[in-house]
Scaffold this motif. Structure first.
Motif, PDB file in Angstrom:
ATOM      1  N   UNK A 114      14.271 -17.083  10.645  1.00 33.79           N
ATOM      2  CA  UNK A 114      12.600 -17.574   9.957  1.00 33.79           C
ATOM      3  C   UNK A 114      11.549 -16.287  10.422  1.00 33.79           C
ATOM      4  N   UNK A 115      12.116 -15.228  10.511  1.00 32.13           N
ATOM      5  CA  UNK A 115      11.357 -14.066  10.724  1.00 32.13           C
ATOM      6  C   UNK A 115      11.794 -12.751  10.106  1.00 32.13           C
ATOM      7  N   UNK A 116      10.936 -11.698  10.035  1.00 30.54           N
ATOM      8  CA  UNK A 116      11.011 -10.507   8.830  1.00 30.54           C
ATOM      9  C   UNK A 116      11.150 -11.355   7.478  1.00 30.54           C
ATOM     10  N   UNK A 117      12.166 -10.696   6.607  1.00 24.87           N
ATOM     11  CA  UNK A 117      11.692 -11.335   5.128  1.00 24.87           C
ATOM     12  C   UNK A 117      12.634 -12.757   5.272  1.00 24.87           C
TER      13      UNK A 117
ATOM     14  N   UNK B 243      -2.555 -16.269   7.108  1.00 23.14           N
ATOM     15  CA  UNK B 243      -2.864 -15.125   7.625  1.00 23.14           C
ATOM     16  C   UNK B 243      -3.803 -14.796   8.699  1.00 23.14           C
ATOM     17  N   UNK B 244      -3.870 -13.890   9.448  1.00 23.09           N
ATOM     18  CA  UNK B 244      -4.766 -13.551  10.594  1.00 23.09           C
ATOM     19  C   UNK B 244      -5.781 -12.603   9.872  1.00 23.09           C
ATOM     20  N   UNK B 245      -6.926 -13.123  10.110  1.00 21.79           N
ATOM     21  CA  UNK B 245      -8.339 -12.487   9.424  1.00 21.79           C
ATOM     22  C   UNK B 245      -8.177 -10.921   9.774  1.00 21.79           C
ATOM     23  N   UNK B 246      -7.741 -10.452  10.937  1.00 26.14           N
ATOM     24  CA  UNK B 246      -7.358  -9.174  11.222  1.00 26.14           C
ATOM     25  C   UNK B 246      -6.307  -8.468  11.047  1.00 26.14           C
ATOM     26  N   UNK B 247      -5.508  -9.147  10.537  1.00 25.01           N
ATOM     27  CA  UNK B 247      -4.113  -8.484   9.915  1.00 25.01           C
ATOM     28  C   UNK B 247      -3.000  -8.449  10.973  1.00 25.01           C
ATOM     29  N   UNK B 248      -3.167  -9.261  12.182  1.00 29.31           N
ATOM     30  CA  UNK B 248      -2.088  -9.112  12.981  1.00 29.31           C
ATOM     31  C   UNK B 248      -0.893  -9.895  12.616  1.00 29.31           C
ATOM     32  N   UNK B 249       0.299  -9.576  12.729  1.00 23.34           N
ATOM     33  CA  UNK B 249       1.614  -9.998  12.400  1.00 23.34           C
ATOM     34  C   UNK B 249       2.026 -11.028  13.617  1.00 23.34           C
TER      35      UNK B 249
ATOM     36  N   UNK C 233       0.784  -1.313   0.059  1.00 22.98           N
ATOM     37  CA  UNK C 233       0.105  -0.102   0.058  1.00 22.98           C
ATOM     38  C   UNK C 233       0.922   1.472  -0.170  1.00 22.98           C
ATOM     39  N   UNK C 234       2.010   1.097   0.639  1.00 17.98           N
ATOM     40  CA  UNK C 234       2.816   2.457   0.862  1.00 17.98           C
ATOM     41  C   UNK C 234       3.675   2.262  -0.551  1.00 17.98           C
ATOM     42  N   UNK C 235       3.726   1.556  -1.157  1.00 18.58           N
ATOM     43  CA  UNK C 235       4.471   1.616  -2.265  1.00 18.58           C
ATOM     44  C   UNK C 235       3.595   2.311  -3.549  1.00 18.58           C
ATOM     45  N   UNK C 236       2.227   1.663  -3.553  1.00 16.88           N
ATOM     46  CA  UNK C 236       1.142   2.226  -4.332  1.00 16.88           C
ATOM     47  C   UNK C 236       0.928   3.805  -4.237  1.00 16.88           C
TER      48      UNK C 236
ATOM     49  N   UNK D 106      13.609  -2.944   3.903  1.00 21.45           N
ATOM     50  CA  UNK D 106      12.379  -3.576   4.469  1.00 21.45           C
ATOM     51  C   UNK D 106      12.549  -4.041   5.935  1.00 21.45           C
ATOM     52  N   UNK D 107      11.564  -3.889   6.531  1.00 24.46           N
ATOM     53  CA  UNK D 107      11.208  -4.560   7.853  1.00 24.46           C
ATOM     54  C   UNK D 107       9.736  -5.241   7.876  1.00 24.46           C
ATOM     55  N   UNK D 108       9.609  -6.243   7.989  1.00 27.83           N
ATOM     56  CA  UNK D 108       8.288  -6.858   8.089  1.00 27.83           C
ATOM     57  C   UNK D 108       8.176  -8.472   7.793  1.00 27.83           C
ATOM     58  N   UNK D 109       7.140  -9.018   7.297  1.00 27.36           N
ATOM     59  CA  UNK D 109       6.845 -10.144   7.034  1.00 27.36           C
ATOM     60  C   UNK D 109       7.302 -10.921   5.526  1.00 27.36           C
ATOM     61  N   UNK D 110       7.620 -12.075   5.446  1.00 26.31           N
ATOM     62  CA  UNK D 110       8.080 -12.684   4.195  1.00 26.31           C
ATOM     63  C   UNK D 110       7.243 -12.328   3.155  1.00 26.31           C
ATOM     64  N   UNK D 111       5.985 -12.867   3.421  1.00 22.36           N
ATOM     65  CA  UNK D 111       4.854 -12.698   2.409  1.00 22.36           C
ATOM     66  C   UNK D 111       4.946 -11.290   1.863  1.00 22.36           C
ATOM     67  N   UNK D 112       5.001 -10.212   2.766  1.00 22.83           N
ATOM     68  CA  UNK D 112       4.977  -8.848   1.999  1.00 22.83           C
ATOM     69  C   UNK D 112       6.077  -8.475   1.493  1.00 22.83           C
ATOM     70  N   UNK D 113       7.374  -8.907   1.854  1.00 22.72           N
ATOM     71  CA  UNK D 113       8.479  -8.862   1.151  1.00 22.72           C
ATOM     72  C   UNK D 113       8.420  -9.418  -0.222  1.00 22.72           C
TER      73      UNK D 113
END
Length: 373
Positions: free
Chosen positions: A160-163, A283-289, A101-104, A131-138
């Motif tokens: 096994x965390x972040x990217x 994935x969490x239905x409410x978006x929790x990482x 979303x940030x890139x868009x 990047x800092x975040x989950x593998x999927x978003x990376x």
């Protein structure tokens, strides 16, 4: 970022000695950023003083989270060129690009067209993102644009965390050079090791040092292009040069791997939640990482509360679609998939209570209010 300060300014003479020793020893990639106080200006002055701009690649970053228009992007970039006393940037990054979303949002401003113009003119030689975040978003960000390189947090505790290793290999298969930041987790894999881990190193018959082993673990992996290190002493420069000079893909011995395993286990014994970061709960239905939350919660107890809380802020609040533990509604979907049989709902509440302090809530409000994502 970690230059020694003299008062409020960079200790330029000390930094110059360290940078020049590094360059003479073979270092050719210098990473800085607009928001590192005094850093760009110090790098620019030191390179100009020693007439060695052509010997190094400069990497710096666009603080897109502070910018609301393309006029602001251009103004910031020109300021960086002025500080660095150069006409071009070798490696330019979207700093802490948190999600798609940030890139868009940036593309809607016209950043992608601006990048193409800078690449065509030669003012930017390579474009990437950190990047800092989950593998999927990376993975989604890797696929979102024709990047020339990327930069991720990666070390033997973030395998096994972040990217993570999965993200590293995904980018490599796409042909992207991967720059590694936080190889020592900001020095915490040296200075903030639990006593049991320190004892393992003290008793090591080969005398291996924590920093050297952590770097070697990274250099061992063929997908790793370059490893950053925030050095601020001549001793660090000399030690890191010595480690790098004997490092290559496949350099880890069985003994090295066993030592890493023992140290990792000693650190993990300090953790609050036995999460391995496998991601089966997502994935969490409410978006929790969920894995990210537990990693930061554990880091509070293995590395210190400020460290875990800062990591949590970066990975959950600095994005359009927040991923805070407090978003959990207790549906239990995650628990049915957890191979460790963790009481995820209960532990998320515990984590939120300790991680989401008044300071966190204020910062998250500011990110939302001023659209800093």
């Amino acid at each position: 970022m970690r230059f020694t300060k003299k008062g409020a300014s960079v200790d330029l003479d000390k930094a110059e000695k360290e940078i020049m020793a590094a360059i003479e020893g073979g270092v050719n990639y210098l990473d800085t950023a607009y928001i590192y106080p005094g850093s760009e200006a110090a790098v620019g002055e030191i390179l100009e003083r020693n007439s060695c701009r052509g010997k190094v690649y400069i990497a710096t970053k666009l603080p897109h989270y502070l910018i609301k228009s393309m006029d602001g992007v251009e103004k910031t970039f020109r300021e960086e060129l002025r500080r660095l006393r150069t006409g071009y940037i070798d490696y330019y990054l979207m700093h802490m690009l948190t999600d798609l979303a940030t890139w868009e949002k940036l593309k809607n401003l016209g950043v992608d067209k601006w990048i193409e113009e800078k690449l065509s003119s030669g003012q930017i030689r390579n474009i990437g993102f950190s990047y800092h975040g989950s593998t999927d978003m990376f993975r989604q960000l890797v696929d979102a644009y024709q990047w020339d390189f990327c930069q991720i947090q990666y070390n033997y505790m973030d395998e096994h965390s972040q990217a993570g290793a999965e993200g590293l290999r995904y980018a490599s298969k796409k042909g992207l050079p991967v720059i590694i930041m936080e190889p020592l987790r900001g020095g915490r894999l040296v200075n903030l090791l639990p006593e049991a881990a320190k004892e393992i190193f003290r008793e090591d018959p080969q005398g291996r040092a924590p920093a050297a082993l952590a770097f070697k673990w990274l250099y061992d992996q063929p997908e790793v292009t370059c490893v950053l290190s925030g050095m601020n002493s001549m001793e660090m420069v000399e030690q890191n040069l010595a480690t790098a000079s004997g490092a290559y893909a496949g350099c880890m011995t069985d003994s090295d791997k066993e030592l890493i395993r023992r140290v990792r286990e000693a650190i993990q014994r300090q953790v609050k939640v036995g999460c391995t970061g496998c991601g089966y709960c997502m994935p969490c239905p409410k978006g929790v990482d969920i894995p990210g939350t537990f990693r930061c919660y554990n880091a509070m107890y293995s590395e210190g509360k400020p460290s875990g809380r800062m990591d949590y802020l970066q990975c959950t609040a600095m994005r359009k679609n927040t991923s805070s533990a407090s978003q959990c509604v207790g549906c239990g979907k995650c628990e049915s998939h957890c191979p460790q049989q963790i009481e995820i709902r209960k532990e998320l509440k515990n984590a939120a209570r300790e991680l989401e302090t008044p300071v966190y809530k204020l910062a998250k409000w500011g990110v939302r209010r001023f659209r800093l994502w």
